[in-house]
Design a protein around this motif. Structure first.
Motif, short mmCIF file in Angstrom:
data_model
loop_
_atom_site.label_atom_id
_atom_site.label_comp_id
_atom_site.label_asym_id
_atom_site.label_seq_id
_atom_site.Cartn_x
_atom_site.Cartn_y
_atom_site.Cartn_z
N ALA A 145 35.26 25.62 31.86
CA ALA A 145 36.35 24.69 32.14
C ALA A 145 37.70 25.38 32.04
O ALA A 145 38.01 26.04 31.04
N VAL A 146 38.48 25.25 33.10
CA VAL A 146 39.83 25.84 33.12
C VAL A 146 40.89 24.78 33.45
O VAL A 146 42.08 25.05 33.34
N LEU A 147 40.45 23.59 33.88
CA LEU A 147 41.37 22.51 34.22
C LEU A 147 41.05 21.27 33.39
O LEU A 147 39.88 20.88 33.26
N ALA A 148 42.08 20.65 32.85
CA ALA A 148 41.91 19.38 32.17
C ALA A 148 41.74 18.26 33.20
O ALA A 148 42.04 18.44 34.38
N ALA A 149 41.25 17.11 32.74
CA ALA A 149 41.01 15.99 33.66
C ALA A 149 42.28 15.60 34.41
O ALA A 149 42.24 15.30 35.61
N GLY A 150 43.41 15.61 33.72
CA GLY A 150 44.67 15.26 34.39
C GLY A 150 45.05 16.26 35.46
O GLY A 150 45.58 15.88 36.51
N ASP A 151 44.78 17.53 35.20
CA ASP A 151 45.07 18.56 36.21
C ASP A 151 44.20 18.38 37.45
O ASP A 151 44.65 18.55 38.58
N VAL A 152 42.92 18.05 37.21
CA VAL A 152 42.01 17.82 38.34
C VAL A 152 42.52 16.67 39.20
O VAL A 152 42.55 16.76 40.43
N THR A 153 42.95 15.60 38.54
CA THR A 153 43.47 14.44 39.27
C THR A 153 44.72 14.80 40.07
O THR A 153 44.83 14.48 41.25
#
Length: 329
Positions: free
Chosen positions: A255-263
């Motif tokens: 994992a390199v992106l948080a959920a907010g970043d993905v969104t």
């Protein structure tokens, strides 16, 4: 009677393609808010679903596919292989109609010019089918048009493991050989590695501009329908793998992106403005489905004739043997 929705496998989503409710038979257009029944691979409308059940399967509001239906032309609803389907149909329209003899013996309706586009579409459709298995937390965009020159990216995938451009390559029955700087198909050198790397750099540049922060993009080449894939030496910058491995490979990335970043990145990637507001023509998916059915039927007819020719000597020998038994029996 309304049947309950499964506790874990049903998902609320915006339909990418038109569909029909399994329970009431109502037609649902692309973009409609519906329940996807993963175990059955069917859909049902919200009217056939109790309110408490809808809430039970609703994904968190931050997830891309649970937002309100987007404005017309947004890329999250673009059908996979849209660009190559449109090109295949356009080129195929110039092909002469088959004679009844050609249809009888199963000659393919595809012209020499349209066949590569048709096979390219099959590759992109297969990759899109497997990307649907990624599940919550991932977003996949297909046939993303970039710029004004008519180019597009087969697939852009965004999830916890990062941002990926996926280039699907359909090489049915072929031998694919990969080294650090070369990718050969049946001994012939290709530009697959160079093109995939260029595509990822272009996407990274445009997403970086839109997000106003650095965005790294990993190029992936998904090989579809090849007879053999040999990785002699892994390329330094491009991932090459068999398409069947694609979903698990993506899910296994650290994992390199948080959920907010993905969104946030998914919303930016779905906006035509990110890619220079290119024209977004819609292909005739019904016409392509009909063409695909015709191609399969022609292929089956050819296989039937080939089987009949293989069996005909045995049939002649059996007839001769029966005649001899009748004569001398």
């Amino acid at each position: 009677m309304v049947q309950p929705i499964g506790e874990t496998n049903d998902r609320r989503m915006l339909l990418r393609y038109p569909g029909r409710c399994r329970l009431c038979g109502a037609e649902m257009t692309a973009g409609a808010d519906a329940i996807y029944e993963r175990d059955r691979r069917t859909v049902r409308c919200l009217e056939c679903t109790p309110a408490h059940a809808i809430q039970a399967v609703a994904a968190p509001s931050s997830e891309l596919w649970m937002q309100r239906p987007p404005e017309k032309g947004v890329l999250r609803l673009r059908a996979p292989a849209s660009s190559v389907i449109a090109e295949a149909l356009q080129v195929q329209a110039a092909a002469p109609a088959r004679t009844w003899v050609q249809r009888f013996f199963g000659r393919s309706p595809l012209s020499v010019e349209s066949r590569p586009w048709f096979l390219g579409a099959l590759g992109e459709l297969e990759v899109a089918r497997l990307l649907d298995q990624l599940g919550p937390g991932w977003a996949a965009l297909h046939a993303v048009p970039v710029g004004t020159a008519g180019s597009d990216v087969d697939h852009i995938v965004i999830g916890p493991g990062g941002v990926f451009t996926i280039n699907s390559k359909f090489h049915e029955g072929g031998n694919v050989w990969v080294a650090s700087r070369r990718l050969l198909v049946n001994g012939q050198r290709t530009d697959h590695l160079r093109n995939a790397e260029y595509e990822a750099r272009r996407v990274a540049k445009l997403l970086t501009q839109a997000a106003r922060r650095p965005v790294e993009v990993t190029p992936v080449i998904a090989i579809v329908a090849a007879r053999r894939l040999t990785i002699r030496e892994r390329p330094e910058r491009v991932i090459v793998l068999n398409v069947a491995r694609l979903p698990r490979w993506l899910q296994s990335r650290a994992a390199v992106l948080a959920a907010g970043d993905v969104t946030d990145l998914s919303v930016l990637a779905a906006a035509p403005a990110t890619w220079g507001n290119p024209a977004i023509p819609e292909p005739d998916l019904v016409a392509f489905a009909q063409l695909r059915t015709t191609v399969v039927a022609a292929r089956n007819r050819r296989l039937g004739w080939a089987l009949a020719l293989m069996l005909s000597p045995f049939a002649m020998l059996a007839t001769l043997a029966m005649g001899m038994l009748t004569t001398f029996g």
